[in-house]
Design a protein around this motif. Structure first.
Motif, mmCIF file in Angstrom:
data_model
loop_
_atom_site.group_PDB
_atom_site.id
_atom_site.type_symbol
_atom_site.label_atom_id
_atom_site.label_comp_id
_atom_site.label_asym_id
_atom_site.label_seq_id
_atom_site.Cartn_x
_atom_site.Cartn_y
_atom_site.Cartn_z
ATOM 1 N N GLN A 230 0.849 -1.192 0.000
ATOM 2 C CA GLN A 230 0.000 0.000 0.000
ATOM 3 C C GLN A 230 0.884 1.241 0.000
ATOM 4 O OE1 GLN A 230 -2.570 -0.341 3.440
ATOM 5 N NE2 GLN A 230 -4.122 -1.454 2.284
ATOM 6 N N GLY A 231 0.575 2.166 -0.896
ATOM 7 C CA GLY A 231 1.316 3.403 -0.973
ATOM 8 C C GLY A 231 0.474 4.591 -0.564
ATOM 9 N N ARG A 232 0.864 5.749 -1.048
ATOM 10 C CA ARG A 232 0.216 6.982 -0.627
ATOM 11 C C ARG A 232 -1.270 6.996 -0.957
ATOM 12 N NH1 ARG A 232 2.401 13.187 -1.463
ATOM 13 N NH2 ARG A 232 0.404 14.240 -1.079
ATOM 14 N N GLU A 233 -1.640 6.517 -2.130
ATOM 15 C CA GLU A 233 -3.044 6.588 -2.547
ATOM 16 C C GLU A 233 -3.947 5.836 -1.576
ATOM 17 O OE1 GLU A 233 -5.853 5.414 -6.388
ATOM 18 O OE2 GLU A 233 -3.651 5.397 -6.563
ATOM 19 N N ALA A 234 -3.549 4.635 -1.168
ATOM 20 C CA ALA A 234 -4.369 3.848 -0.239
ATOM 21 C C ALA A 234 -4.486 4.539 1.111
ATOM 22 C CB ALA A 234 -3.771 2.451 -0.068
ATOM 23 N N VAL A 235 -3.399 5.147 1.551
ATOM 24 C CA VAL A 235 -3.411 5.841 2.843
ATOM 25 C C VAL A 235 -4.318 7.066 2.777
ATOM 26 C CG1 VAL A 235 -1.987 7.066 4.526
ATOM 27 C CG2 VAL A 235 -1.112 4.999 3.431
ATOM 28 N N GLU A 236 -4.221 7.821 1.695
ATOM 29 C CA GLU A 236 -5.065 9.013 1.558
ATOM 30 C C GLU A 236 -6.546 8.644 1.520
ATOM 31 O OE1 GLU A 236 -3.381 10.937 -1.886
ATOM 32 O OE2 GLU A 236 -2.290 12.361 -0.596
ATOM 33 N N ARG A 237 -6.883 7.554 0.831
ATOM 34 C CA ARG A 237 -8.286 7.124 0.779
ATOM 35 C C ARG A 237 -8.798 6.766 2.169
ATOM 36 N NH1 ARG A 237 -6.880 3.943 -3.757
ATOM 37 N NH2 ARG A 237 -6.941 2.105 -2.398
ATOM 38 N N ALA A 238 -8.006 6.012 2.911
ATOM 39 C CA ALA A 238 -8.443 5.580 4.238
ATOM 40 C C ALA A 238 -8.611 6.764 5.181
ATOM 41 C CB ALA A 238 -7.443 4.577 4.804
ATOM 42 N N PHE A 239 -7.682 7.711 5.145
ATOM 43 C CA PHE A 239 -7.772 8.848 6.052
ATOM 44 C C PHE A 239 -8.860 9.825 5.614
ATOM 45 C CE2 PHE A 239 -3.894 7.275 7.868
ATOM 46 C CZ PHE A 239 -3.876 7.781 9.157
ATOM 47 N N ALA A 240 -9.147 9.916 4.318
ATOM 48 C CA ALA A 240 -10.215 10.801 3.854
ATOM 49 C C ALA A 240 -11.569 10.348 4.378
ATOM 50 C CB ALA A 240 -10.228 10.847 2.327
ATOM 51 N N ALA A 241 -11.712 9.033 4.575
ATOM 52 C CA ALA A 241 -12.968 8.492 5.082
ATOM 53 C C ALA A 241 -13.015 8.422 6.607
ATOM 54 C CB ALA A 241 -13.185 7.091 4.505
ATOM 55 N N ALA A 242 -11.941 8.817 7.274
ATOM 56 C CA ALA A 242 -11.878 8.728 8.732
ATOM 57 C C ALA A 242 -12.707 9.844 9.374
ATOM 58 C CB ALA A 242 -10.432 8.817 9.194
ATOM 59 N N PRO A 243 -13.195 9.616 10.586
ATOM 60 C CA PRO A 243 -14.003 10.645 11.257
ATOM 61 C C PRO A 243 -13.141 11.784 11.799
ATOM 62 C CG PRO A 243 -13.689 8.753 12.703
ATOM 63 C CD PRO A 243 -13.089 8.390 11.370
ATOM 64 N N ASP A 244 -13.820 12.846 12.207
ATOM 65 C CA ASP A 244 -13.197 13.968 12.929
ATOM 66 C C ASP A 244 -12.100 14.674 12.137
ATOM 67 O OD1 ASP A 244 -14.855 13.381 15.130
ATOM 68 O OD2 ASP A 244 -13.420 11.887 15.854
ATOM 69 N N GLY A 245 -12.179 14.630 10.824
ATOM 70 C CA GLY A 245 -11.196 15.338 10.008
ATOM 71 C C GLY A 245 -9.778 14.832 10.162
ATOM 72 N N LEU A 246 -9.629 13.533 10.465
ATOM 73 C CA LEU A 246 -8.296 12.980 10.709
ATOM 74 C C LEU A 246 -7.384 13.155 9.497
ATOM 75 C CD1 LEU A 246 -6.979 11.484 13.140
ATOM 76 C CD2 LEU A 246 -7.463 9.349 11.939
ATOM 77 N N GLY A 247 -7.954 13.045 8.300
ATOM 78 C CA GLY A 247 -7.139 13.177 7.098
ATOM 79 C C GLY A 247 -6.504 14.538 6.934
ATOM 80 N N GLU A 248 -7.087 15.557 7.542
ATOM 81 C CA GLU A 248 -6.523 16.900 7.445
ATOM 82 C C GLU A 248 -5.225 17.036 8.242
ATOM 83 O OE1 GLU A 248 -9.597 19.519 8.692
ATOM 84 O OE2 GLU A 248 -10.994 18.905 7.103
ATOM 85 N N ARG A 249 -4.934 16.055 9.072
ATOM 86 C CA ARG A 249 -3.710 16.107 9.885
ATOM 87 C C ARG A 249 -2.526 15.424 9.206
ATOM 88 N NH1 ARG A 249 -6.540 14.369 15.670
ATOM 89 N NH2 ARG A 249 -8.521 15.397 15.233
ATOM 90 N N LEU A 250 -2.762 14.814 8.048
ATOM 91 C CA LEU A 250 -1.676 14.182 7.301
ATOM 92 C C LEU A 250 -0.758 15.252 6.718
ATOM 93 C CD1 LEU A 250 -3.375 11.354 5.218
ATOM 94 C CD2 LEU A 250 -1.722 11.036 7.055
ATOM 95 N N HIS A 251 0.539 15.070 6.888
ATOM 96 C CA HIS A 251 1.537 15.968 6.302
ATOM 97 C C HIS A 251 2.523 15.102 5.517
ATOM 98 C CE1 HIS A 251 0.674 19.859 8.427
ATOM 99 N NE2 HIS A 251 -0.003 19.019 9.177
ATOM 100 N N TRP A 252 2.367 15.096 4.197
ATOM 101 C CA TRP A 252 3.275 14.336 3.341
ATOM 102 C C TRP A 252 4.514 15.183 3.069
ATOM 103 C CZ3 TRP A 252 1.971 9.384 2.306
ATOM 104 C CH2 TRP A 252 0.635 9.030 2.462
ATOM 105 N N LEU A 253 5.666 14.625 3.348
ATOM 106 C CA LEU A 253 6.916 15.342 3.124
ATOM 107 C C LEU A 253 7.532 14.849 1.817
ATOM 108 C CD1 LEU A 253 8.491 15.330 6.704
ATOM 109 C CD2 LEU A 253 6.882 16.949 5.680
#
Length: 261
Positions: A230-253
């Motif tokens: 699993q790469g970035r795309e799978a991680v972004e999909r999972a966090f986008a569907a997470a509650p409480d805006g969790l995906g907004e806390r992702l910081h890709w460097l």
């Protein structure tokens, strides 16, 4: 997290700069193309090289090495760099293998980084299980690291290490408040062991971060090797569907020299 700079070099390798310290995690600097054995009939090919060479990084004060026995966390050029680092902190068995002044920790053991003119950093080893139940004799011991320093706000800086989601790693947010997490991902799989995975899946990462509630999530250990399923795309999909805006806390460097948090 104030006064913290993180540069992603590739795979799990980052340069963490805080309080006058320059700390390297899991040094991997070999060029791409080679296939590495991971034991018990498993192997992986490295597809991409590091964003920075060791000479471009400059002096390193300490290395936090989650484990020494897999090349995607410590390769040949990474081992050469260890000899130049004044302090290496790793597992107990890894410290015995490395020798010298390497410090070995079991989960929940602590040590300190202390030097004149710098903030004292307390390093606590956190639990990891690098695979499914009963895999430890095959996959070997791994630790994560939680870093705490004076005047730190909002919680610790946590390096999960290569782990799946299990009771031990769930204990971390119960024992400490996490501000920033360096999240080892990739859902490592091998053809020999089929659907079994040896690092966090995207779904497990969401569950862990839902428990820990970090303000900042920095994904690492998800690209550049053939054993990452699993790469970035799978991680972004999972966090986008997470509650409480969790995906907004992702910081890709991004993996180029000037990028940092």
């Amino acid at each position: 997290m104030k006064d913290l700079r993180v540069t992603h070099i590739g795979g799990p390798t980052t340069l963490v700069e805080v309080g006058g310290w320059r700390i390297l995690t899991d040094p991997t600097f070999d060029p791409p193309g080679r296939r590495y054995s991971f034991g018990w009939g498993t192997s992986s090919r490295k597809w991409t090289g590091p964003a920075l060479d060791p000479d471009e990084i400059g002096p390193v004060d300490a290395v936090l090495l989650t484990h020494d026995h897999h090349a995607d966390n410590l390769d040949e050029r990474g081992r050469a760099l260890l000899a130049q680092a004044p302090t290496v902190i790793t597992t107990r068995s890894g410290a015995r293998r490395l020798g010298g002044e390497a410090r070995g920790l079991r989960p929940w053991m602590r040590t300190e980084l202390d030097a004149p003119g710098r903030r004292r950093i307390t390093v606590t080893a956190t639990p990891c299980r690098h695979g499914p139940p009963l895999s430890r004799p095959v996959a070997g011991p791994v630790v994560g690291f939680a870093l705490r320093w004076d005047a730190q706000e909002h919680g610790v800086f946590w390096i999960t290490g290569d782990t799946v989601l299990f009771r031990g790693v769930r204990q971390v947010p119960l024992r400490m408040t996490v501000d920033t997490v360096l999240l080892h991902l990739g859902a490592v799989r091998f053809p020999l062991t089929g659907p079994l995975h040896y690092s966090l899946t995207a779904a497990e990462a969401v569950e862990l971060c839902t428990l820990a509630k970090p303000r900042t999530i920095i994904p690492v250990h998800y690209e550049g090797w053939s054993h990452f399923s699993q790469g970035r795309e799978a991680v972004e999909r999972a966090f986008a569907a997470a509650p409480d805006g969790l995906g907004e806390r992702l910081h890709w460097l991004p993996l180029r020299p000037a990028d940092h948090l």
